[in-house]
Design a protein around this motif. Sequence first.
Motif, PDB file in Angstrom:
ATOM      1  N   ALA A  58      86.915 -73.585  13.998  1.00  0.00           N
ATOM      2  CA  ALA A  58      86.170 -72.333  14.175  1.00  0.00           C
ATOM      3  C   ALA A  58      86.110 -71.947  15.647  1.00  0.00           C
ATOM      4  O   ALA A  58      86.215 -70.764  15.999  1.00  0.00           O
ATOM      5  N   TYR A  59      85.966 -72.941  16.518  1.00  0.00           N
ATOM      6  CA  TYR A  59      85.945 -72.662  17.957  1.00  0.00           C
ATOM      7  C   TYR A  59      87.299 -72.116  18.414  1.00  0.00           C
ATOM      8  O   TYR A  59      87.368 -71.140  19.177  1.00  0.00           O
ATOM      9  N   VAL A  60      88.384 -72.736  17.941  1.00  0.00           N
ATOM     10  CA  VAL A  60      89.723 -72.286  18.323  1.00  0.00           C
ATOM     11  C   VAL A  60      89.943 -70.852  17.862  1.00  0.00           C
ATOM     12  O   VAL A  60      90.465 -70.013  18.607  1.00  0.00           O
ATOM     13  N   GLN A  61      89.545 -70.560  16.632  1.00  0.00           N
ATOM     14  CA  GLN A  61      89.691 -69.199  16.098  1.00  0.00           C
ATOM     15  C   GLN A  61      88.970 -68.190  16.991  1.00  0.00           C
ATOM     16  O   GLN A  61      89.506 -67.122  17.314  1.00  0.00           O
ATOM     17  N   ALA A  62      87.751 -68.536  17.426  1.00  0.00           N
ATOM     18  CA  ALA A  62      86.929 -67.608  18.202  1.00  0.00           C
ATOM     19  C   ALA A  62      87.433 -67.422  19.627  1.00  0.00           C
ATOM     20  O   ALA A  62      87.106 -66.424  20.275  1.00  0.00           O
ATOM     21  N   SER A  95      85.373 -61.499  17.926  1.00  0.00           N
ATOM     22  CA  SER A  95      84.951 -62.891  18.132  1.00  0.00           C
ATOM     23  C   SER A  95      83.536 -62.945  18.679  1.00  0.00           C
ATOM     24  O   SER A  95      83.153 -62.126  19.525  1.00  0.00           O
ATOM     25  N   PHE A  96      82.784 -63.944  18.235  1.00  0.00           N
ATOM     26  CA  PHE A  96      81.431 -64.154  18.752  1.00  0.00           C
ATOM     27  C   PHE A  96      81.446 -64.842  20.128  1.00  0.00           C
ATOM     28  O   PHE A  96      80.390 -65.025  20.738  1.00  0.00           O
ATOM     29  N   LEU A  97      82.629 -65.201  20.599  1.00  0.00           N
ATOM     30  CA  LEU A  97      82.742 -65.835  21.918  1.00  0.00           C
ATOM     31  C   LEU A  97      83.510 -64.955  22.902  1.00  0.00           C
ATOM     32  O   LEU A  97      84.240 -65.446  23.760  1.00  0.00           O
ATOM     33  N   LEU A  98      83.339 -63.637  22.808  1.00  0.00           N
ATOM     34  CA  LEU A  98      83.939 -62.721  23.772  1.00  0.00           C
ATOM     35  C   LEU A  98      83.431 -63.040  25.180  1.00  0.00           C
ATOM     36  O   LEU A  98      82.257 -63.386  25.360  1.00  0.00           O
ATOM     37  N   ASP A  99      84.314 -62.931  26.165  1.00  0.00           N
ATOM     38  CA  ASP A  99      83.934 -63.127  27.567  1.00  0.00           C
ATOM     39  C   ASP A  99      83.234 -64.463  27.792  1.00  0.00           C
ATOM     40  O   ASP A  99      82.261 -64.556  28.548  1.00  0.00           O
ATOM     41  N   SER A 100      83.730 -65.506  27.129  1.00  0.00           N
ATOM     42  CA  SER A 100      83.077 -66.817  27.250  1.00  0.00           C
ATOM     43  C   SER A 100      83.689 -67.695  28.332  1.00  0.00           C
ATOM     44  O   SER A 100      83.218 -68.814  28.561  1.00  0.00           O
ATOM     45  N   LEU A 101      84.724 -67.215  29.022  1.00  0.00           N
ATOM     46  CA  LEU A 101      85.341 -67.999  30.091  1.00  0.00           C
ATOM     47  C   LEU A 101      84.304 -68.270  31.186  1.00  0.00           C
ATOM     48  O   LEU A 101      83.654 -67.350  31.689  1.00  0.00           O
ATOM     49  N   GLY A 102      84.135 -69.556  31.517  1.00  0.00           N
ATOM     50  CA  GLY A 102      83.144 -69.942  32.517  1.00  0.00           C
ATOM     51  C   GLY A 102      81.726 -70.037  31.989  1.00  0.00           C
ATOM     52  O   GLY A 102      80.784 -70.278  32.747  1.00  0.00           O
ATOM     53  N   ASN A 140      81.539 -65.934   9.613  1.00  0.00           N
ATOM     54  CA  ASN A 140      81.769 -64.609  10.191  1.00  0.00           C
ATOM     55  C   ASN A 140      82.116 -64.802  11.663  1.00  0.00           C
ATOM     56  O   ASN A 140      81.257 -65.114  12.478  1.00  0.00           O
ATOM     57  N   TYR A 141      83.402 -64.612  11.987  1.00  0.00           N
ATOM     58  CA  TYR A 141      83.840 -64.885  13.361  1.00  0.00           C
ATOM     59  C   TYR A 141      83.437 -63.776  14.331  1.00  0.00           C
ATOM     60  O   TYR A 141      83.533 -63.959  15.542  1.00  0.00           O
ATOM     61  N   VAL A 142      82.965 -62.643  13.806  1.00  0.00           N
ATOM     62  CA  VAL A 142      82.537 -61.559  14.691  1.00  0.00           C
ATOM     63  C   VAL A 142      81.171 -61.867  15.299  1.00  0.00           C
ATOM     64  O   VAL A 142      80.957 -61.700  16.496  1.00  0.00           O
ATOM     65  N   ASN A 143      80.235 -62.355  14.459  1.00  0.00           N
ATOM     66  CA  ASN A 143      78.892 -62.638  14.992  1.00  0.00           C
ATOM     67  C   ASN A 143      78.517 -64.121  14.969  1.00  0.00           C
ATOM     68  O   ASN A 143      77.457 -64.496  15.465  1.00  0.00           O
ATOM     69  N   GLY A 144      79.385 -64.970  14.385  1.00  0.00           N
ATOM     70  CA  GLY A 144      79.127 -66.414  14.402  1.00  0.00           C
ATOM     71  C   GLY A 144      78.295 -66.935  13.252  1.00  0.00           C
ATOM     72  O   GLY A 144      78.033 -68.136  13.167  1.00  0.00           O
ATOM     73  N   ASP A 145      77.878 -66.049  12.345  1.00  0.00           N
ATOM     74  CA  ASP A 145      77.060 -66.521  11.223  1.00  0.00           C
ATOM     75  C   ASP A 145      77.862 -67.488  10.354  1.00  0.00           C
ATOM     76  O   ASP A 145      79.034 -67.263  10.061  1.00  0.00           O
ATOM     77  N   TYR A 146      77.187 -68.551   9.926  1.00  0.00           N
ATOM     78  CA  TYR A 146      77.844 -69.643   9.203  1.00  0.00           C
ATOM     79  C   TYR A 146      77.001 -69.980   7.978  1.00  0.00           C
ATOM     80  O   TYR A 146      75.806 -70.295   8.086  1.00  0.00           O
ATOM     81  N   SER A 147      77.604 -69.909   6.790  1.00  0.00           N
ATOM     82  CA  SER A 147      76.906 -70.273   5.557  1.00  0.00           C
ATOM     83  C   SER A 147      77.925 -70.795   4.551  1.00  0.00           C
ATOM     84  O   SER A 147      78.824 -70.059   4.139  1.00  0.00           O
ATOM     85  N   ARG A 148      77.792 -72.058   4.170  1.00  0.00           N
ATOM     86  CA  ARG A 148      78.772 -72.677   3.272  1.00  0.00           C
ATOM     87  C   ARG A 148      78.053 -73.451   2.170  1.00  0.00           C
ATOM     88  O   ARG A 148      77.014 -74.092   2.415  1.00  0.00           O
TER      89      ARG A 148
END
Length: 450
Positions: free
Chosen positions: A255-259, A270-277, A382-390
Amino acid sequence: MFSHTPEQLQELVSFLLTEAKALGATDAAAELSEGSGLSVSVRKGDIETIEQNLDKQAGVTVFIGQRRGNAGASDFSKESLKASVRAAFHIAQHTAEDDCAGLAEADLLEKNPKDLDLYHPWQINTAQAVEIARDAERGAFAVSKKITNSDGASVSAQQSHFMLGTTNGFMGGYAISRHYISCTPIASASTKQGAAMQRDDWHTTSRVPEELARPQDVGAYAAKRALARLGARSISTRHCPVLFEAPLAVGLLGAYVQATSGGALYRKSSFLLDSLGVQVFPKHLDLLEEPHLPRLTGSAPFDEEGVRTRSRKVVDAGVVQGYFLSTYSARKLGMQTTGNAGGSHQLQLKSRLTKKSDDLPAMLKKMGTGLLVTDLMGQGVNYVNGDYSRGAFGYWVENGVIVHPVEEITIAGNLKDMFKQIVAIGSDTIVRGTKETGSILIENMTVGGR
């Protein structure tokens, strides 16, 4: 093993590139691959399927300035290859210009690919493969009389090779193999409500047949997992720590790689936009990309564009150091390719707190009271906002000891919070595909039950 030698593939790739240039292409890339394999499955000793595959694929990408077209064929004859080039050229002529289109920069291409020992064919015939699958089932049935049925056992032996070339100076390819043995037994027991049944599975996979686990051991372990699920019941809704068993923890890494992959980033999905640094994980976590480890599934001397791969810290002390970018996605982001056209290479998630003694029982003790998750159902990410439910199956744990199996529950949270709440990573490391991690303990999640 293959109908073409590497030299013959190289000659055909060169032919495709020459044809593209002759038509007026500015640049071109071409790849040819072929593979063969055997897959069998049995159920309760009876043969269910026998599949033998022979695959051939040719692909060519043509650039006219910054217009791109591509076409493919499964026939390696010169006539068919010429037709593919013409089709790709025709598509490029009628495609809109894209200022990010084009080959990778020549100075980033791998000139001297390392031999990573990725090719180890498994010389078994159909009868031998069937017997190996039966051995796996025998191993399962031998564990207990409660193993009353089977969803089958499978064996697969696959090998292939390819050659990739570009008009700006790259030519390279190599052979790979990948094999596996799997087993899915069914356990049953009588209850007041009638017969209860549970199934589980296990598999072993490697590029090297000698490194596969014994089929009997694969079946036996799968059987023990199925037996452990008997007597499962739901629990009430609550918030508690959740321990992801290592084979599932690999999915969190996925999931991290996808984001943080280029496509999701430039599309802003992706919920990790602009996450560099940015601090995404706790300070005790590192994520390493190691593409040059011999024999591993995620190892490669160059990516699908011929760009050299390199070892790097993708995450250092919880801080994002790099994304997973192809040439195209990198240009879209105003960055440089990371050599990840085609996806991530061998990834290792590590905690600076992990000790050799932090096996699964030790991780249960670290958790104390909470949920050990061993199976997940549904998509629910949901990779757009990071919500996770399984939907989930697992084991309720109290004071570090498993109390009973748990079913008919969901686990929920947000991946941003889940990543930050990783308390520990176990030493029970497992490799699944291109990813490697131990069990992952998350401090708090919502468990939905009755």
